[in-house]
Design a protein around this motif. Structure first.
Motif: not given
Length: 228
Positions: A194-206, A219-228
């Motif tokens: 129920r608590l898997d890594a894929a669903t936890a990643l968005p909060s870390i990225q935000v 302002v920071v776009k989230m695609d910046e974070i996804a690329r870094s």
């Protein structure tokens, strides 16, 4: 491989009820939300463990305290497009932030706020999660084991609130236990956790986005974070 994460707020009765209402479409289109985590952490809390409040080993109020409420909000409101935040270290001698005031713009167009601090004197003040849909409103708080507002369909708000209060009290360690049990059962049964890594990643990225915004004042776009 099963990776365990500790976003255990999702397993609380209050949060399970919120998530069910959302999944059933009872809130309608979610347009607004917010997280408010105002807790007390004296300097002695950080001094007793040198890793606390460091960027390398711990982080500040976002990564250590507010992440659990933010995780719940993201489960309901979906992916984030961009963030902005003011961050500061105001009352503690630590490396990371102890206070943040931020905003999120979601891919859906919805807006939400993130307010968090560990500067409250003496005892914790609140941990609130607010979700506003065009058909329903829910506020969990002032702790995550209570419901402050439940305006969903024809539900009796007072009855819903009381039903949560009538549940057996949960010790502070119970959610950690539930998360570990979920992990163990996923391994034994070879089923998704129920608590898997894929669903936890968005909060870390935000949170990474909010911290970058606080440092750089933009302002920071989230695609910046996804690329870094």
């Amino acid at each position: 491989m099963v990776v365990v994460v500790t976003q255990f707020n999702r397993m609380l009765p209050t949060v399970s009820k919120l998530l069910a209402a959302h999944q059933e479409g009872r809130l309608g289109r979610v347009v607004n939300g917010g997280v408010a985590v105002r807790w007390a952490r004296p300097q002695s809390y950080y001094d007793e463990a040198p890793w606390r409040g460091t960027f390398a080993m711990d982080g500040g109020v976002l990564f250590n305290q507010a992440i659990h409420a933010l995780d719940v909000l993201l489960q309901v409101m979906g992916p984030v497009d961009e963030v902005f935040a003011h961050t500061a270290t105001l009352t503690h001698a630590i490396e990371a932030e102890d206070t943040v005031a931020g905003s999120l713009r979601f891919v859906s167009g919805a807006l939400a706020s993130v307010v968090a601090t560990t500067c409250v004197p003496q005892t914790n003040l609140e941990e609130r999660i607010t979700v506003v849909g065009d058909q329903g409103v829910v506020m969990i708080g002032p702790t995550v084991q209570q419901i402050a507002t439940w305006r969903v369909g024809t539900d009796d708000e007072a009855a819903v609130r009381q039903a949560i209060l009538d549940l057996p009290s949960r010790p502070s360690w119970q959610s950690h236990h539930d998360a570990l049990q979920d992990f163990a059962e996923a391994i034994v049964r070879q089923t998704p956790a129920r608590l898997d890594a894929a669903t936890a990643l968005p909060s870390i990225q935000v949170i990474e986005g909010l911290m970058r915004s606080g440092r750089e004042g933009r302002v920071v776009k989230m695609d910046e974070i996804a690329r870094s």
